[in-house]
Write a protein that holds these residues in place. Sequence first.
Motif, mmCIF file in Angstrom:
data_model
loop_
_atom_site.group_PDB
_atom_site.id
_atom_site.type_symbol
_atom_site.label_atom_id
_atom_site.label_comp_id
_atom_site.label_asym_id
_atom_site.label_seq_id
_atom_site.Cartn_x
_atom_site.Cartn_y
_atom_site.Cartn_z
ATOM 1 N N ALA A 1 0.138 9.551 -8.846
ATOM 2 C CA ALA A 1 0.300 9.945 -10.246
ATOM 3 C C ALA A 1 -1.034 9.987 -10.991
ATOM 4 N N GLY A 2 -2.101 9.501 -10.363
ATOM 5 C CA GLY A 2 -3.397 9.475 -11.043
ATOM 6 C C GLY A 2 -3.599 8.242 -11.903
ATOM 7 N N CYS A 3 -2.849 7.165 -11.637
ATOM 8 C CA CYS A 3 -3.041 5.887 -12.343
ATOM 9 C C CYS A 3 -4.219 5.147 -11.708
ATOM 10 N N LYS A 4 -4.744 4.175 -12.428
ATOM 11 C CA LYS A 4 -5.610 3.199 -11.790
ATOM 12 C C LYS A 4 -4.712 2.290 -10.945
ATOM 13 N N THR A 5 -5.272 1.718 -9.877
ATOM 14 C CA THR A 5 -4.445 0.896 -8.978
ATOM 15 C C THR A 5 -5.129 -0.422 -8.645
ATOM 16 N N LEU B 1 0.820 -1.207 0.000
ATOM 17 C CA LEU B 1 0.000 0.000 0.000
ATOM 18 C C LEU B 1 0.861 1.268 0.000
ATOM 19 N N ASP B 2 1.877 1.313 0.882
ATOM 20 C CA ASP B 2 2.612 2.568 1.090
ATOM 21 C C ASP B 2 3.669 2.862 0.028
ATOM 22 N N THR B 3 3.923 1.909 -0.850
ATOM 23 C CA THR B 3 4.838 2.190 -1.966
ATOM 24 C C THR B 3 4.062 2.078 -3.286
ATOM 25 N N ASP B 4 3.673 0.856 -3.664
ATOM 26 C CA ASP B 4 3.054 0.613 -4.971
ATOM 27 C C ASP B 4 1.762 1.401 -5.175
ATOM 28 N N ILE B 5 0.815 1.193 -4.275
ATOM 29 C CA ILE B 5 -0.510 1.793 -4.462
ATOM 30 C C ILE B 5 -0.430 3.313 -4.318
ATOM 31 N N LEU B 6 0.347 3.770 -3.342
ATOM 32 C CA LEU B 6 0.508 5.216 -3.168
ATOM 33 C C LEU B 6 1.185 5.845 -4.389
ATOM 34 N N PHE B 7 2.169 5.143 -4.931
ATOM 35 C CA PHE B 7 2.881 5.586 -6.147
ATOM 36 C C PHE B 7 1.886 5.773 -7.290
ATOM 37 N N GLY B 8 1.029 4.773 -7.502
ATOM 38 C CA GLY B 8 0.028 4.848 -8.571
ATOM 39 C C GLY B 8 -0.986 5.956 -8.323
ATOM 40 N N LYS B 9 -1.455 6.047 -7.096
ATOM 41 C CA LYS B 9 -2.467 7.057 -6.763
ATOM 42 C C LYS B 9 -1.908 8.479 -6.877
#
Lengths: 310, 310
Positions: free
Chosen positions: A268-272, A258-266
């Motif tokens: 930037a405005g990517c879907k996650t 959550l704190d790296t991958d998902i936060l990284f995507g969010k």
Amino acid sequence: MNMNVAERQRECHSQLLSSHDARDLLNSVDAFLFDCDGVIWKGDTLIDGVSQTLDMLRSKGKKLVFVTNNSTKSRRQYAKKFQSLGISVSEDEIFCSSFAAAMFLKVNNFPREKKVYVIGEEGILEELQLAGFTGLGGPEDGKKTVQLKPNCLFEHDKTVGAVVVGLDQYINYYKLQYGTLCIRENPGCLFIATNQDAVGHMTDLQEWPGAGCMVAAICGSTQKEPTVVGKPSTFLMDFLQQKFQISCSKMCMVGDRLDTDILFGKNAGCKTLLVFSGVTSQSTLHDPSNSIEPDYYTNKLSDILELLGP
Amino acid sequence: MNMNVAERQRECHSQLLSSHDARDLLNSVDAFLFDCDGVIWKGDTLIDGVSQTLDMLRSKGKKLVFVTNNSTKSRRQYAKKFQSLGISVSEDEIFCSSFAAAMFLKVNNFPREKKVYVIGEEGILEELQLAGFTGLGGPEDGKKTVQLKPNCLFEHDKTVGAVVVGLDQYINYYKLQYGTLCIRENPGCLFIATNQDAVGHMTDLQEWPGAGCMVAAICGSTQKEPTVVGKPSTFLMDFLQQKFQISCSKMCMVGDRLDTDILFGKNAGCKTLLVFSGVTSQSTLHDPSNSIEPDYYTNKLSDILELLGP
């Protein structure tokens, strides 16, 4: 406020990936970004169905990108690892934080005549060299010891203009002093962290201190904060976007953290899409203390393949 | 807001120690608390006039206490160091952070059957033993290496109930993993920091990463905050007060560091005297970024002797 699991799930805005969502993702997304450990493999074992899922995505014309915070390997070494697991991935599709560190120096026009001190492993040194920079330290300094004696001066290279800190299983007091002296005494010296992951699966059976441990040590001795180039910072995403010319809204980040991958995507405005094949469980996602919510979650990457059906 | 030095000095509430102040201190204070490095000695060299000043204070019936954040030595080892410099100080007068760690466990009734893992040096292990506790780790684990191999499990002692972290020149990945596992996996395991000094004069010529470096590393890997027992925490002061039954308003803390010594004294309501014979300069004291103001400042401890006159 006490909530049961069902209530917490309703509070959470993430959705369990459905067949409809999977089809929707495939139609709306041009590039899939994957974390590696916990998504593609665990340690040295490929996760079930990954190979077929990647093949399907490629057959639909999707761009695949592999984004890992692990800095111990270079892109070349990662391509070899993919190959050894029977998956064909080119170096150009791999974005590891060792590469990110070298690219950060490059896009910021770091002077070629200056040197880079590395608290980290071989991957960082190889990427620095490929980008035309001179790296010092790394595994070699893992054997060095210090002399705490009167009139002994610990000398450091005054031409070091950046210290890059990543995961380092050969961390010692020599390297800590070397990096600290460069940051404190060399004017304008940069302090770059490959990432700040607290722990990582250095072995299949256990988690071990991650780059966040070594980075914190240097924060502690220098009282400075680093520039982070890996996830969840936006540096890699900006770099990716420029390279592939794909809008973030047309990307989906798939990860197990959550704190790296998902936060990284969010960020930037990517879907996650969160998968439970790595370090995060469904109960962690739905825990009241968690504030990072992916658009979708599912057990493992190959669920996409199953949900799309034959 | 731009201020010149004279203006900044007027803004600062600290006063340059005068003859009047020195007499006032001697009349109002029953116990003098001294930091060691930068006040009593620099590395292995006694600072000018210290011996005579301490003799004078003792002759006036003042209680002398030596409070140091350095955890590498035990009280016994410190008493030997004082002796080697020609000053007679008893172990009872010495409060080093290694002793503080052992006393913290003692006053908190840490169970004797549990063990204490040490990321630090000999001083901590010796104080633990003297207090009746079983210490593990320390210098001995400085030689150990890790095996990052599949199916290899790094085992740790499940009976470890506290991890004590101090300055450790033999820091390595083995110890970082050991301490991290104990804190993350042993239920209720305490995380105790001897202190959080960023750097210290490990040699006369240079500063080196301090306990703050090793403590931050463990914060980074465990995502937990430690209980600090050294300066500026109040633990040592509470302990001192209970032992000597002297009110803090009747104590004067003399030190060379604003963020440990002076803050320690101020937090407790002691009078405070900053000396410039260590790491802090007059310009640092008067810098607009500094918010820690001692009651008095002077060049070196023996100024007291000179100001009092014959």
